[in-house]
Design a protein around this motif. Structure first.
Motif, short mmCIF file in Angstrom:
data_model
loop_
_atom_site.label_atom_id
_atom_site.label_comp_id
_atom_site.label_asym_id
_atom_site.label_seq_id
_atom_site.Cartn_x
_atom_site.Cartn_y
_atom_site.Cartn_z
N MET A 1 0.85 -1.19 0.00
CA MET A 1 0.00 0.00 0.00
C MET A 1 0.88 1.24 0.00
SD MET A 1 -3.01 1.08 2.69
CE MET A 1 -3.94 -0.41 2.33
N LYS A 2 0.54 2.20 -0.84
CA LYS A 2 1.34 3.42 -0.98
C LYS A 2 0.44 4.64 -0.86
CE LYS A 2 4.25 5.92 -4.30
NZ LYS A 2 4.79 5.91 -5.68
N PHE A 3 0.81 5.57 0.01
CA PHE A 3 0.06 6.80 0.18
C PHE A 3 0.39 7.76 -0.96
CE2 PHE A 3 -0.11 11.19 1.87
CZ PHE A 3 -1.47 11.25 2.14
N VAL A 4 -0.66 8.37 -1.57
CA VAL A 4 -0.46 9.32 -2.67
C VAL A 4 -1.28 10.58 -2.43
CG1 VAL A 4 0.13 7.63 -4.45
CG2 VAL A 4 -2.27 8.17 -4.02
N HIS A 5 -0.78 11.68 -2.95
CA HIS A 5 -1.52 12.94 -2.90
C HIS A 5 -1.01 13.82 -4.04
CE1 HIS A 5 1.87 15.34 -1.26
NE2 HIS A 5 2.23 14.16 -0.77
N GLY A 6 -1.75 14.89 -4.32
CA GLY A 6 -1.33 15.83 -5.36
C GLY A 6 -1.19 15.17 -6.72
N SER A 7 -0.13 15.53 -7.43
CA SER A 7 0.09 15.01 -8.79
C SER A 7 0.41 13.52 -8.81
CB SER A 7 1.21 15.79 -9.48
OG SER A 7 2.41 15.70 -8.74
N ASP A 8 0.79 12.95 -7.64
CA ASP A 8 1.07 11.51 -7.59
C ASP A 8 -0.19 10.69 -7.88
OD1 ASP A 8 3.70 11.97 -6.97
OD2 ASP A 8 3.42 11.76 -4.79
N ILE A 9 -1.36 11.25 -7.56
CA ILE A 9 -2.61 10.52 -7.80
C ILE A 9 -2.80 10.28 -9.28
CG2 ILE A 9 -5.12 10.57 -7.54
CD1 ILE A 9 -4.72 12.43 -5.13
N ARG A 10 -2.60 11.32 -10.06
CA ARG A 10 -2.79 11.21 -11.51
C ARG A 10 -1.82 10.19 -12.11
NH1 ARG A 10 -2.96 16.40 -15.63
NH2 ARG A 10 -3.14 15.22 -17.58
N ARG A 11 -0.57 10.24 -11.70
CA ARG A 11 0.41 9.27 -12.21
C ARG A 11 0.04 7.85 -11.77
NH1 ARG A 11 4.10 13.60 -11.14
NH2 ARG A 11 4.42 12.86 -9.00
N GLY A 12 -0.45 7.72 -10.54
CA GLY A 12 -0.83 6.40 -10.04
C GLY A 12 -1.99 5.80 -10.83
N LEU A 13 -2.98 6.63 -11.19
CA LEU A 13 -4.11 6.13 -11.97
C LEU A 13 -3.67 5.65 -13.34
CD1 LEU A 13 -7.12 8.51 -11.24
CD2 LEU A 13 -6.68 6.24 -10.34
N ARG A 14 -2.74 6.37 -13.94
CA ARG A 14 -2.25 5.95 -15.25
C ARG A 14 -1.54 4.60 -15.16
NH1 ARG A 14 -3.76 7.63 -20.34
NH2 ARG A 14 -4.71 9.66 -20.09
N GLU A 15 -0.81 4.37 -14.08
CA GLU A 15 -0.13 3.09 -13.90
C GLU A 15 -1.13 1.96 -13.65
OE1 GLU A 15 2.62 3.67 -10.73
OE2 GLU A 15 3.85 5.13 -11.83
N ILE A 16 -2.15 2.25 -12.86
CA ILE A 16 -3.17 1.24 -12.57
C ILE A 16 -3.97 0.89 -13.81
CG2 ILE A 16 -5.35 0.87 -11.33
CD1 ILE A 16 -4.17 2.60 -9.07
N SER A 17 -4.25 1.91 -14.65
CA SER A 17 -5.07 1.75 -15.85
C SER A 17 -6.39 1.06 -15.49
CB SER A 17 -4.32 0.94 -16.91
OG SER A 17 -5.00 0.98 -18.15
N PRO A 18 -7.24 1.73 -14.70
CA PRO A 18 -8.45 1.07 -14.17
C PRO A 18 -9.42 0.64 -15.26
CG PRO A 18 -8.51 3.44 -13.78
CD PRO A 18 -7.14 3.13 -14.28
N ASN A 19 -9.98 -0.54 -15.08
CA ASN A 19 -11.03 -1.02 -15.99
C ASN A 19 -12.41 -1.03 -15.32
OD1 ASN A 19 -10.87 -3.35 -14.36
ND2 ASN A 19 -9.40 -4.30 -15.76
N GLN A 20 -12.43 -0.86 -14.01
CA GLN A 20 -13.68 -0.75 -13.27
C GLN A 20 -13.57 0.42 -12.30
OE1 GLN A 20 -13.79 -4.82 -11.70
NE2 GLN A 20 -15.59 -5.19 -12.97
#
Length: 446
Positions: A1-20
């Protein structure tokens, strides 16, 4: 588990590439923060905070059957194949741009946690499917949301982040989203109009007319014979209020009022020169007499059942004008000209619309096709309906039974002019379906 905030959230979503996704609010820029092609389904709250235009875009991308509405949803879960994100961030610029609200959350890759998150999303989908079980129920809720969204913009509660829409890109979600009305002369208001100095524009109706606030009126000026005066440009009027007994011009005494001092609101579509010509062409066609000024008591209620067909006719008139603009003048030029992909897509859409109108009028197909046509662009819908491994659809069987396979998606796809819109697999599947429905039918040869 990794805590994210600010611009890290956007980068994290791109890495996850959510399908749901399960998220309260979705903004018009949703495609900036996820990979649209990866998205399989989404649960969202159809309340002010979610841009109705974003819902339409998502539905066109993944299909209405994969868009779920849950009014009281407040969770924010983005689930990918091997990881997920949970936190306070909606799928909006405010939530994810790192320039709006201060958001935070966690990136999760623990297998047990992912199982629990999938179970939670499954539960949200079940609740949503009970709340809005059909496409019609979703469209009805979307129509309400669009009216609320427009009102919030006009009152300055939310900012306008919508872009101008062309006529052929307009997607109505309710039968009375706009009215098409003729106007002639000024209205003498009664004292029922509060603060008359703030009236920017107004239009009078019969007291019995079902005119509602938070709707748009496409206004045009008639000549003496009731047909449009093409010297006068049509314009939009937004209905901020409806006031009974607001005008002295009996029997037209109910008044739709647009107020001054409200935030600018984008209209359903731009009235370009092409859109104005299309409007006048349809009004002059003789097919829609309900919309004309016949020097008798006129009611907007009589136009509403015909409004969807009227708007389709407008889009088709605009398409024909665009096609004519691309048509070469000489036979020699016509032999070598290449139709642009955009024009071909519009022609395919018009051809499908015409075929489905005939099929619906003769009851060859079920009315559910109307919802699908509103949800998907025609080429996309054709690819979704005509695909390998699918059972032969009941609509195709019905068309075969009535000797009307020429009206099917499959047959129109195989018309030589439309073949470039599809790959070999699409066309082979179309031929196979037609053969299964009626081995004696000879489809067009691309």
């Amino acid at each position: 588990m990794k805590f994210v905030h600010g611009s890290d959230i956007r980068r994290g979503l791109r890495e996850i590439s959510p399908n749901q996704i399960a998220v309260a609010y979705v903004g018009i820029d949703w495609k900036t923060y996820i990979v649209p092609e990866k998205l399989q389904d989404i649960v969202l709250s159809p309340t002010v905070g979610t841009n109705p235009a974003a819902i339409v875009e998502i539905a066109e991308a993944i299909g209405w059957e994969h868009v779920y509405f849950l009014d009281n949803l407040h969770a924010k879960i983005y689930l990918g194949e091997r990881s997920a994100a949970v936190g306070s961030f909606n799928l909006t610029a405010n939530g994810l741009s790192a320039e709006g609200l201060q958001e935070a959350g966690f990136l999760v890759d623990d297998a047990r946690a992912l199982v629990e998150l999938r179970a939670r999303l499954d539960d949200y989908r079940r609740q949503a499917a009970m709340a809005y079980p059909t496409i019609s129920s979703k469209l009805a809720r979307l129509a309400e949301l669009r009216a609320l969204w427009d009102r919030a913009i006009k009152q300055g509660v939310i900012r306008n982040d919508a872009q101008a829409t062309a006529l052929d890109a307009y997607r109505p979600v309710s039968a009375d989203e706009i009215y098409v009305c003729w106007v002639l002369g000024d209205i003498t208001h009664t004292d029922q109009i509060v603060s008359p100095g703030t009236v920017n524009n107004s239009l009078a109706f019969l007291e019995s007319d079902m005119v509602r606030p938070d709707r748009w009126i496409l206004c045009w000026t008639p000549r003496g014979d009731g047909h449009p005066d093409e010297r006068c440009r049509p314009y939009w009027l937004h209905v901020d209020e409806v006031i009974e007994g607001g005008a002295q011009e009996a029997p037209y005494t109910k008044v739709a009022v647009e107020r001054t001092g409200r935030s600018e609101l984008p209209p359903p579509f731009e009235i370009t020169d092409a859109a104005a010509r299309a409007l006048y062409a349809v009004l002059n066609s003789g097919e829609f007499p309900e919309f004309l000024d016949h020097h008798e008591t006129w009611s907007v209620d009589r136009t509403l059942p015909r409004l969807p067909a009227f708007l389709r006719a407008m889009s088709e008139a605009a398409r024909h004008a665009a096609t004519a603009a691309h048509t070469p003048e000489s036979a020699e030029e016509r032999g070598t000209a290449t139709v642009s992909p955009d024009v071909l897509v519009r022609e395919f859409g018009a051809r499908i619309r015409e075929a489905m109108d005939i099929s619906l009028s003769k009851k060859y197909v079920k009315t559910t096709i109307e919802g699908l046509l509103k949800t998907y662009p025609p080429v996309t819908l054709a690819k979704r309906l005509v695909k390998p491994g699918s059972d032969i659809k009941s609509g195709l069987k019905s068309l075969a039974k009535h000797g009307a396979l020429r009206l099917s998606f499959e047959s129109i796809m195989l018309e030589p002019c439309f073949a470039p819109l599809f790959n070999k697999n699409d066309l082979d599947c179309a031929r196979f379906n037609l053969f299964e429905a009626d081995p004696s039918y000879r489809p067009p040869s691309p």
